[in-house]
Design a protein around this motif. Structure first.
Motif, mmCIF file in Angstrom:
data_model
loop_
_atom_site.group_PDB
_atom_site.id
_atom_site.type_symbol
_atom_site.label_atom_id
_atom_site.label_comp_id
_atom_site.label_asym_id
_atom_site.label_seq_id
_atom_site.Cartn_x
_atom_site.Cartn_y
_atom_site.Cartn_z
ATOM 1 N N VAL A 162 0.839 -1.197 0.000
ATOM 2 C CA VAL A 162 0.000 0.000 0.000
ATOM 3 C C VAL A 162 0.877 1.251 0.000
ATOM 4 O O VAL A 162 1.855 1.338 0.750
ATOM 5 C CB VAL A 162 -0.932 -0.002 1.223
ATOM 6 N N ILE A 163 0.510 2.214 -0.854
ATOM 7 C CA ILE A 163 1.236 3.481 -0.943
ATOM 8 C C ILE A 163 0.239 4.626 -1.082
ATOM 9 O O ILE A 163 -0.956 4.408 -1.315
ATOM 10 C CB ILE A 163 2.203 3.513 -2.147
ATOM 11 N N ASP A 164 0.723 5.856 -0.946
ATOM 12 C CA ASP A 164 -0.086 7.021 -1.307
ATOM 13 C C ASP A 164 -0.317 7.007 -2.813
ATOM 14 O O ASP A 164 0.573 6.662 -3.586
ATOM 15 C CB ASP A 164 0.632 8.312 -0.908
ATOM 16 N N ASP A 165 -1.501 7.390 -3.226
ATOM 17 C CA ASP A 165 -1.853 7.355 -4.640
ATOM 18 C C ASP A 165 -0.848 8.144 -5.470
ATOM 19 O O ASP A 165 -0.651 9.340 -5.243
ATOM 20 C CB ASP A 165 -3.258 7.930 -4.829
ATOM 21 N N PRO A 166 -0.185 7.507 -6.459
ATOM 22 C CA PRO A 166 0.764 8.240 -7.313
ATOM 23 C C PRO A 166 0.102 9.369 -8.103
ATOM 24 O O PRO A 166 0.792 10.279 -8.577
ATOM 25 C CB PRO A 166 1.289 7.152 -8.265
ATOM 26 N N LEU A 167 -1.234 9.325 -8.232
ATOM 27 C CA LEU A 167 -1.935 10.369 -8.965
ATOM 28 C C LEU A 167 -2.237 11.581 -8.108
ATOM 29 O O LEU A 167 -2.796 12.569 -8.592
ATOM 30 C CB LEU A 167 -3.247 9.816 -9.540
ATOM 31 N N GLY A 168 -1.883 11.524 -6.834
ATOM 32 C CA GLY A 168 -2.144 12.638 -5.928
ATOM 33 C C GLY A 168 -3.380 12.404 -5.080
ATOM 34 O O GLY A 168 -4.105 11.429 -5.234
ATOM 35 N N GLY A 169 -3.625 13.303 -4.151
ATOM 36 C CA GLY A 169 -4.768 13.162 -3.252
ATOM 37 C C GLY A 169 -4.405 12.365 -2.013
ATOM 38 O O GLY A 169 -3.246 12.004 -1.786
ATOM 39 N N ASP A 170 -5.431 12.077 -1.194
ATOM 40 C CA ASP A 170 -5.185 11.397 0.075
ATOM 41 C C ASP A 170 -5.587 9.930 0.052
ATOM 42 O O ASP A 170 -5.711 9.288 1.089
ATOM 43 C CB ASP A 170 -5.926 12.121 1.206
ATOM 44 N N LEU A 171 -5.775 9.358 -1.128
ATOM 45 C CA LEU A 171 -6.179 7.973 -1.262
ATOM 46 C C LEU A 171 -4.980 7.047 -1.067
ATOM 47 O O LEU A 171 -3.882 7.323 -1.559
ATOM 48 C CB LEU A 171 -6.783 7.753 -2.657
ATOM 49 N N LEU A 172 -5.190 5.959 -0.340
ATOM 50 C CA LEU A 172 -4.197 4.899 -0.238
ATOM 51 C C LEU A 172 -4.560 3.803 -1.231
ATOM 52 O O LEU A 172 -5.717 3.383 -1.303
ATOM 53 C CB LEU A 172 -4.148 4.329 1.179
ATOM 54 N N VAL A 173 -3.572 3.337 -1.995
ATOM 55 C CA VAL A 173 -3.838 2.351 -3.036
ATOM 56 C C VAL A 173 -2.824 1.221 -2.955
ATOM 57 O O VAL A 173 -1.709 1.398 -2.450
ATOM 58 C CB VAL A 173 -3.785 2.988 -4.444
ATOM 59 N N TYR A 174 -3.231 0.058 -3.466
ATOM 60 C CA TYR A 174 -2.268 -1.037 -3.574
ATOM 61 C C TYR A 174 -1.448 -0.822 -4.829
ATOM 62 O O TYR A 174 -1.973 -0.446 -5.878
ATOM 63 C CB TYR A 174 -2.962 -2.406 -3.636
ATOM 64 N N TRP A 175 -0.147 -1.089 -4.735
ATOM 65 C CA TRP A 175 0.741 -0.825 -5.860
ATOM 66 C C TRP A 175 1.795 -1.930 -5.939
ATOM 67 O O TRP A 175 2.585 -2.126 -5.021
ATOM 68 C CB TRP A 175 1.425 0.529 -5.686
ATOM 69 N N ALA A 176 1.779 -2.670 -7.034
ATOM 70 C CA ALA A 176 2.775 -3.718 -7.266
ATOM 71 C C ALA A 176 3.572 -3.381 -8.523
ATOM 72 O O ALA A 176 2.999 -2.952 -9.530
ATOM 73 C CB ALA A 176 2.097 -5.077 -7.429
ATOM 74 N N GLU A 177 4.875 -3.544 -8.437
ATOM 75 C CA GLU A 177 5.762 -3.361 -9.577
ATOM 76 C C GLU A 177 6.476 -4.679 -9.857
ATOM 77 O O GLU A 177 6.472 -5.586 -9.017
ATOM 78 C CB GLU A 177 6.779 -2.259 -9.282
ATOM 79 N N PHE A 178 7.101 -4.761 -11.017
ATOM 80 C CA PHE A 178 7.701 -6.016 -11.434
ATOM 81 C C PHE A 178 9.060 -5.777 -12.077
ATOM 82 O O PHE A 178 9.304 -4.723 -12.662
ATOM 83 C CB PHE A 178 6.789 -6.737 -12.444
ATOM 84 N N THR A 179 9.924 -6.782 -11.973
ATOM 85 C CA THR A 179 11.159 -6.765 -12.736
ATOM 86 C C THR A 179 10.930 -7.534 -14.034
ATOM 87 O O THR A 179 9.987 -8.326 -14.155
ATOM 88 C CB THR A 179 12.303 -7.430 -11.960
ATOM 89 N N GLU A 180 11.803 -7.279 -14.992
ATOM 90 C CA GLU A 180 11.710 -8.034 -16.246
ATOM 91 C C GLU A 180 11.831 -9.527 -15.974
ATOM 92 O O GLU A 180 11.097 -10.342 -16.559
ATOM 93 C CB GLU A 180 12.818 -7.582 -17.205
ATOM 94 N N TYR A 181 12.717 -9.901 -15.070
ATOM 95 C CA TYR A 181 12.897 -11.316 -14.751
ATOM 96 C C TYR A 181 11.616 -11.913 -14.179
ATOM 97 O O TYR A 181 11.219 -13.031 -14.560
ATOM 98 C CB TYR A 181 14.043 -11.503 -13.753
ATOM 99 N N GLU A 182 10.964 -11.204 -13.260
ATOM 100 C CA GLU A 182 9.732 -11.732 -12.657
ATOM 101 C C GLU A 182 8.656 -11.985 -13.711
ATOM 102 O O GLU A 182 7.991 -13.030 -13.695
ATOM 103 C CB GLU A 182 9.200 -10.752 -11.612
ATOM 104 N N LEU A 183 8.476 -11.025 -14.616
ATOM 105 C CA LEU A 183 7.455 -11.203 -15.643
ATOM 106 C C LEU A 183 7.827 -12.321 -16.607
ATOM 107 O O LEU A 183 6.984 -13.148 -16.968
ATOM 108 C CB LEU A 183 7.235 -9.893 -16.398
ATOM 109 N N ARG A 184 9.067 -12.359 -17.036
ATOM 110 C CA ARG A 184 9.500 -13.426 -17.938
ATOM 111 C C ARG A 184 9.266 -14.800 -17.311
ATOM 112 O O ARG A 184 8.732 -15.719 -17.954
ATOM 113 C CB ARG A 184 10.981 -13.267 -18.281
ATOM 114 N N ALA A 185 9.682 -14.961 -16.055
ATOM 115 C CA ALA A 185 9.564 -16.256 -15.388
ATOM 116 C C ALA A 185 8.106 -16.663 -15.215
ATOM 117 O O ALA A 185 7.733 -17.812 -15.488
ATOM 118 C CB ALA A 185 10.273 -16.204 -14.031
ATOM 119 N N ALA A 186 7.272 -15.730 -14.787
ATOM 120 C CA ALA A 186 5.868 -16.054 -14.533
ATOM 121 C C ALA A 186 5.117 -16.346 -15.828
ATOM 122 O O ALA A 186 4.308 -17.289 -15.893
ATOM 123 C CB ALA A 186 5.198 -14.903 -13.780
ATOM 124 N N VAL A 187 5.363 -15.553 -16.860
ATOM 125 C CA VAL A 187 4.678 -15.768 -18.140
ATOM 126 C C VAL A 187 5.124 -17.089 -18.768
ATOM 127 O O VAL A 187 4.310 -17.871 -19.278
ATOM 128 C CB VAL A 187 4.937 -14.585 -19.090
#
Length: 231
Positions: A162-187
């Motif tokens: 959970v992070i502060d909304d990257p778009l601004g405001g006071d909303l808390l949002v879930y945020w997941a990022e990926f590495t190229e390796y993670e996506l390659r392996a999972a796909v």
């Protein structure tokens, strides 16, 4: 007045995705209505995907959001496209923005009962925990026919929470990022053959995070068994 939930939804759950996007759909539309106009790399990636799917091919635009621009682009290329999103507000706004396109309220993690020639995930994986990635990809692999196409666009990074909304405001949002390796392996583990995986730097007007573009073809292998996931 509708009853308010007694407890907030679990971060990253389907209910949490709905909470997030019901609160920010209008704001997102104002910011990104014409997003693709200034992204030649993205246009090339989407057009290349459309070229790999036969005309009339049935495609889902997963997590289409309120803009509907990816659905519109692929429809204009002759594909039979349905934009899907968990947020009713996103779907309603997309229908207003792109009245010539089709949109429906649907969970991108639950499409295994469909029969598709392709699926595009244009930043749709960031709202759910990384632990859901394998289950989501398995659902897509079941839905996409052998030889069908997959395009994933995601922001590069390591965050998963959970992070502060990257778009601004006071909303808390879930945020997941990926590495190229993670996506390659999972796909690759989900019965897809990776055809291309390219990382580009952010444009000047974007959040300063590199972007990953992964194109893959559904193989004839059976997808891995579905894993149970949290609601």
């Amino acid at each position: 007045m509708a009853d308010m939930p007694l407890f907030p939804p679990e971060p990253g759950s389907a209910d949490d995705v709905v909470r997030t996007w019901e609160a920010r759909a209008d704001h997102y539309l104002r910011l990104f209505r014409h997003e693709l106009h200034g992204k030649p790399f993205d246009l090339d990636a989407l057009n290349a995907f459309a070229g790999r799917v036969a005309e009339g091919g049935r495609v889902y635009d997963a997590g289409c959001g309120p803009c509907g621009h990816v659905t519109e682009l692929l429809t204009a290329r002759g594909l039979d496209v349905l934009g899907i999103d968990l947020s009713p507000s996103c779907v309603a706004l997309a229908r207003q923005e792109k009245p010539g396109c089709r949109f429906a309220v649907m969970d991108q993690r639950d499409v295994a009962g469909e029969r598709l020639d392709g699926l595009v995930s244009y930043y749709s994986l960031h709202d759910q925990p990384k632990r859901e990635l394998a289950t989501t990809l398995t659902s897509w692999a079941v839905a996409i026919r052998p030889g069908g196409q997959l395009l994933i666009v995601a922001k590069e990074g390591a965050h998963d929470g959970v992070i502060d909304d990257p778009l601004g405001g006071d909303l808390l949002v879930y945020w997941a990022e990926f590495t190229e390796y993670e996506l390659r392996a999972a796909v690759g583990a989900a019965a897809f053959r990776i055809d291309d995986c390219t990382v580009r730097e952010a444009y000047d007007d974007e959040i300063p995070t590199r972007r990953i573009y992964l194109a893959a073809t559904r193989t004839g292998l059976a997808p891995p068994p579905s894993r149970s996931r949290r609601p």
